[in-house]
Every structure is written in C-alpha cells, then in structure tokens.
Write a protein that holds these residues in place. Structure first.
Motif, PDB file in Angstrom:
ATOM      1  N   ARG A  42       0.703  -1.285  -0.059  1.00 25.99           N
ATOM      2  CA  ARG A  42       0.037  -0.069   0.176  1.00 25.99           C
ATOM      3  C   ARG A  42       0.767   1.171  -0.085  1.00 25.99           C
ATOM      4  O   ARG A  42       0.410   2.012  -0.646  1.00 25.99           O
ATOM      5  CB  ARG A  42      -1.051   0.020   1.111  1.00 25.99           C
ATOM      6  CG  ARG A  42      -1.881   1.463   1.190  1.00 25.99           C
ATOM      7  CD  ARG A  42      -2.770   1.156   2.204  1.00 25.99           C
ATOM      8  NE  ARG A  42      -3.757   2.346   2.137  1.00 25.99           N
ATOM      9  CZ  ARG A  42      -5.123   2.215   2.226  1.00 25.99           C
ATOM     10  NH1 ARG A  42      -5.562   1.085   2.405  1.00 25.99           N
ATOM     11  NH2 ARG A  42      -5.787   3.513   2.207  1.00 25.99           N
ATOM     12  N   ARG A  43       1.787   1.146   0.918  1.00 23.67           N
ATOM     13  CA  ARG A  43       2.757   2.518   0.821  1.00 23.67           C
ATOM     14  C   ARG A  43       3.538   2.500  -0.450  1.00 23.67           C
ATOM     15  O   ARG A  43       3.705   3.646  -0.940  1.00 23.67           O
ATOM     16  CB  ARG A  43       3.873   2.394   1.762  1.00 23.67           C
ATOM     17  CG  ARG A  43       3.340   2.780   3.293  1.00 23.67           C
ATOM     18  CD  ARG A  43       4.473   2.858   4.297  1.00 23.67           C
ATOM     19  NE  ARG A  43       5.243   1.752   4.606  1.00 23.67           N
ATOM     20  CZ  ARG A  43       5.001   0.540   5.342  1.00 23.67           C
ATOM     21  NH1 ARG A  43       3.827   0.561   6.066  1.00 23.67           N
ATOM     22  NH2 ARG A  43       5.567  -0.377   5.430  1.00 23.67           N
ATOM     23  N   PHE A  44       3.900   1.339  -0.956  1.00 25.42           N
ATOM     24  CA  PHE A  44       4.832   1.532  -2.359  1.00 25.42           C
ATOM     25  C   PHE A  44       3.720   1.925  -3.504  1.00 25.42           C
ATOM     26  O   PHE A  44       4.058   2.986  -4.173  1.00 25.42           O
ATOM     27  CB  PHE A  44       5.183   0.190  -2.749  1.00 25.42           C
ATOM     28  CG  PHE A  44       5.933  -0.017  -3.997  1.00 25.42           C
ATOM     29  CD1 PHE A  44       7.193   0.641  -4.027  1.00 25.42           C
ATOM     30  CD2 PHE A  44       5.459  -0.464  -5.188  1.00 25.42           C
ATOM     31  CE1 PHE A  44       7.914   0.644  -5.438  1.00 25.42           C
ATOM     32  CE2 PHE A  44       6.014  -0.447  -6.428  1.00 25.42           C
ATOM     33  CZ  PHE A  44       7.225  -0.096  -6.379  1.00 25.42           C
ATOM     34  N   ARG A  45       2.441   1.618  -3.731  1.00 26.63           N
ATOM     35  CA  ARG A  45       1.750   1.892  -4.653  1.00 26.63           C
ATOM     36  C   ARG A  45       1.059   3.357  -4.471  1.00 26.63           C
ATOM     37  O   ARG A  45       0.661   3.971  -5.386  1.00 26.63           O
ATOM     38  CB  ARG A  45       0.554   0.764  -4.718  1.00 26.63           C
ATOM     39  CG  ARG A  45       0.808  -0.479  -5.272  1.00 26.63           C
ATOM     40  CD  ARG A  45      -0.346  -1.298  -5.484  1.00 26.63           C
ATOM     41  NE  ARG A  45      -0.270  -2.571  -5.813  1.00 26.63           N
ATOM     42  CZ  ARG A  45      -0.820  -3.653  -5.109  1.00 26.63           C
ATOM     43  NH1 ARG A  45      -1.416  -3.717  -3.943  1.00 26.63           N
ATOM     44  NH2 ARG A  45      -0.230  -4.980  -5.585  1.00 26.63           N
ATOM     45  N   GLY A  46       0.582   3.506  -3.236  1.00 26.03           N
ATOM     46  CA  GLY A  46      -0.061   4.761  -2.713  1.00 26.03           C
ATOM     47  C   GLY A  46      -1.690   4.568  -2.806  1.00 26.03           C
ATOM     48  O   GLY A  46      -2.265   5.505  -2.505  1.00 26.03           O
ATOM     49  N   PHE A  47      -2.110   3.306  -2.844  1.00 22.80           N
ATOM     50  CA  PHE A  47      -3.540   2.995  -3.049  1.00 22.80           C
ATOM     51  C   PHE A  47      -3.734   1.520  -2.694  1.00 22.80           C
ATOM     52  O   PHE A  47      -2.623   0.589  -2.908  1.00 22.80           O
ATOM     53  CB  PHE A  47      -4.237   3.345  -4.311  1.00 22.80           C
ATOM     54  CG  PHE A  47      -3.603   2.491  -5.713  1.00 22.80           C
ATOM     55  CD1 PHE A  47      -4.185   1.553  -5.974  1.00 22.80           C
ATOM     56  CD2 PHE A  47      -2.367   3.061  -6.167  1.00 22.80           C
ATOM     57  CE1 PHE A  47      -3.647   0.787  -7.156  1.00 22.80           C
ATOM     58  CE2 PHE A  47      -2.003   2.325  -7.440  1.00 22.80           C
ATOM     59  CZ  PHE A  47      -2.493   1.086  -7.763  1.00 22.80           C
ATOM     60  N   ASP A  48      -4.954   1.229  -2.541  1.00 21.75           N
ATOM     61  CA  ASP A  48      -5.283  -0.109  -2.115  1.00 21.75           C
ATOM     62  C   ASP A  48      -6.314  -0.763  -3.503  1.00 21.75           C
ATOM     63  O   ASP A  48      -7.433  -0.302  -3.552  1.00 21.75           O
ATOM     64  CB  ASP A  48      -6.140  -0.253  -0.813  1.00 21.75           C
ATOM     65  CG  ASP A  48      -6.915  -1.566  -0.621  1.00 21.75           C
ATOM     66  OD1 ASP A  48      -6.567  -2.523  -1.262  1.00 21.75           O
ATOM     67  OD2 ASP A  48      -7.488  -1.365   0.600  1.00 21.75           O
ATOM     68  N   PRO A  49      -5.856  -1.565  -4.184  1.00 20.23           N
ATOM     69  CA  PRO A  49      -6.452  -2.064  -5.281  1.00 20.23           C
ATOM     70  C   PRO A  49      -7.704  -2.683  -5.095  1.00 20.23           C
ATOM     71  O   PRO A  49      -8.745  -2.542  -5.634  1.00 20.23           O
ATOM     72  CB  PRO A  49      -5.501  -3.027  -6.148  1.00 20.23           C
ATOM     73  CG  PRO A  49      -4.047  -2.460  -5.505  1.00 20.23           C
ATOM     74  CD  PRO A  49      -4.249  -2.033  -4.401  1.00 20.23           C
ATOM     75  N   ALA A  50      -7.713  -3.788  -4.026  1.00 22.26           N
ATOM     76  CA  ALA A  50      -9.088  -4.468  -3.677  1.00 22.26           C
ATOM     77  C   ALA A  50      -9.940  -3.324  -3.067  1.00 22.26           C
ATOM     78  O   ALA A  50     -11.337  -3.446  -3.350  1.00 22.26           O
ATOM     79  CB  ALA A  50      -8.660  -5.426  -2.918  1.00 22.26           C
ATOM     80  N   GLY A  51      -9.371  -2.508  -2.410  1.00 23.35           N
ATOM     81  CA  GLY A  51     -10.256  -1.563  -1.661  1.00 23.35           C
ATOM     82  C   GLY A  51     -11.175  -0.596  -2.899  1.00 23.35           C
ATOM     83  O   GLY A  51     -12.316  -0.210  -2.823  1.00 23.35           O
ATOM     84  N   LEU A  52     -10.264  -0.049  -3.757  1.00 21.33           N
ATOM     85  CA  LEU A  52     -10.847   0.720  -4.856  1.00 21.33           C
ATOM     86  C   LEU A  52     -12.043  -0.208  -5.595  1.00 21.33           C
ATOM     87  O   LEU A  52     -12.740   0.351  -5.899  1.00 21.33           O
ATOM     88  CB  LEU A  52      -9.691   1.123  -5.558  1.00 21.33           C
ATOM     89  CG  LEU A  52      -8.927   2.190  -5.048  1.00 21.33           C
ATOM     90  CD1 LEU A  52      -7.817   2.684  -6.094  1.00 21.33           C
ATOM     91  CD2 LEU A  52      -9.692   3.454  -5.141  1.00 21.33           C
ATOM     92  N   LEU A  53     -11.752  -1.488  -6.053  1.00 20.45           N
ATOM     93  CA  LEU A  53     -12.537  -2.189  -6.676  1.00 20.45           C
ATOM     94  C   LEU A  53     -13.822  -2.504  -5.953  1.00 20.45           C
ATOM     95  O   LEU A  53     -15.014  -2.543  -6.364  1.00 20.45           O
ATOM     96  CB  LEU A  53     -11.627  -3.772  -6.963  1.00 20.45           C
ATOM     97  CG  LEU A  53     -10.926  -3.409  -8.092  1.00 20.45           C
ATOM     98  CD1 LEU A  53     -10.051  -4.711  -8.256  1.00 20.45           C
ATOM     99  CD2 LEU A  53     -11.405  -2.956  -9.511  1.00 20.45           C
ATOM    100  N   ALA A  54     -13.537  -2.787  -4.324  1.00 20.53           N
ATOM    101  CA  ALA A  54     -14.905  -2.957  -3.682  1.00 20.53           C
ATOM    102  C   ALA A  54     -15.789  -1.779  -3.585  1.00 20.53           C
ATOM    103  O   ALA A  54     -16.810  -1.647  -3.761  1.00 20.53           O
ATOM    104  CB  ALA A  54     -14.214  -3.467  -2.244  1.00 20.53           C
ATOM    105  N   ASP A  55     -15.005  -0.246  -3.448  1.00 16.90           N
ATOM    106  CA  ASP A  55     -15.890   0.640  -3.683  1.00 16.90           C
ATOM    107  C   ASP A  55     -16.623   0.928  -5.143  1.00 16.90           C
ATOM    108  O   ASP A  55     -17.616   1.281  -4.997  1.00 16.90           O
ATOM    109  CB  ASP A  55     -14.856   1.977  -3.524  1.00 16.90           C
ATOM    110  CG  ASP A  55     -14.122   2.093  -1.998  1.00 16.90           C
ATOM    111  OD1 ASP A  55     -14.680   1.539  -1.074  1.00 16.90           O
ATOM    112  OD2 ASP A  55     -13.162   2.764  -2.059  1.00 16.90           O
ATOM    113  N   GLY A  56     -15.715   0.652  -6.055  1.00 17.05           N
ATOM    114  CA  GLY A  56     -16.352   0.690  -7.524  1.00 17.05           C
ATOM    115  C   GLY A  56     -17.601  -0.206  -7.502  1.00 17.05           C
ATOM    116  O   GLY A  56     -18.474  -0.044  -8.414  1.00 17.05           O
TER     117      GLY A  56
END
Length: 131
Positions: A32-46
């Motif tokens: 998460r620190r390296f990317r700056g975002f959470d892919p699974a979290g963003l997909l769940a939100d979407g």
C-alpha cells in the motif's frame, strides 16, 4: 481503469452475492505504501458504486506483518499465507473482493478471519486469476 473493472465485477456480484456485505482483502502495508493506493479497496468501492449498495466494510479484517505474497512461489504462499485477523464483528453473507487471485492463500486466510468475525456464507470475487 477502476470503474471499468468494477463494472465487469458488478455484473457477477448480482449472481454471486446480492445482499452480501462487501469486504475488500486488506493489502500488505508495504504494498500500500509503495503503490499509494489499495487496489482491492478501490474495486470494492467501485462494485458498490456500480450497484448502489451499501459501501464496503473496510477494516473488518486486518493483515498483520510486513510480508507480502509477491515474488513468492506457489508452495511458499500455501505453506505460509498472510496472517489475517478479525477486527470487528460481522454477521450474514459476505462478498470478499480482491484484485487478483494467484493461489487463493490470501483469500483462504481472509475467509477464515471473516468466519471468526461471525460472517458466513462467504463468496470471493476477483477481477482476474493469475495462472
């Protein structure tokens, strides 16, 4: 790309888990620190946004340790999955959302933690499976 990917996933949500509480797979802190975002979290939100359902429950389960699955072979992943712990009570059906399934070790650990939270049945939804 998240809205597009979440749209594809939302089509399967209706069949796989309508009425379920959506829970994203927690990322490894270093990723998460390296990317700056959470892919699974963003997909769940979407997915929830596409369907107009209740927002996903972030933080119901949490990932301990600093280890990550990336770069580990199949046997290493299965032998030593990430440590996932329940962080809140949750009852009823759950749709567990992840971006990629490689071996299923992380999803299995997350499902076990959700069962300890009191949730069930648990269905997993991912955008892709890495072969």
């Amino acid at each position: 790309l998240c809205p597009l990917l979440a749209g594809f996933m939302a089509e399967h949500f209706v069949a796989a888990g309508a009425g379920s509480t959506v829970v994203p797979v927690p990322p490894a802190a270093i990723r998460r620190r390296f990317r700056g975002f959470d892919p699974a979290g963003l997909l769940a939100d979407g997915v929830c946004g596409q369907l107009g359902c209740d927002p996903p429950r972030h933080g119901v389960i949490r990932r301990l340790g600093r280890t990550r699955q990336r770069g580990r072979g199949r046997q290493q992943r299965l032998r030593a999955p990430p440590e996932i712990l329940p962080a809140a009570a949750l009852h009823g059906p759950v749709l567990l959302v992840d971006d990629v399934i490689t071996t299923g070790a992380t999803l299995t650990a997350c499902a076990a933690a959700l069962e300890r939270c009191g949730a069930g049945p648990i269905t997993a939804l991912s955008f892709t499976r890495r072969v």
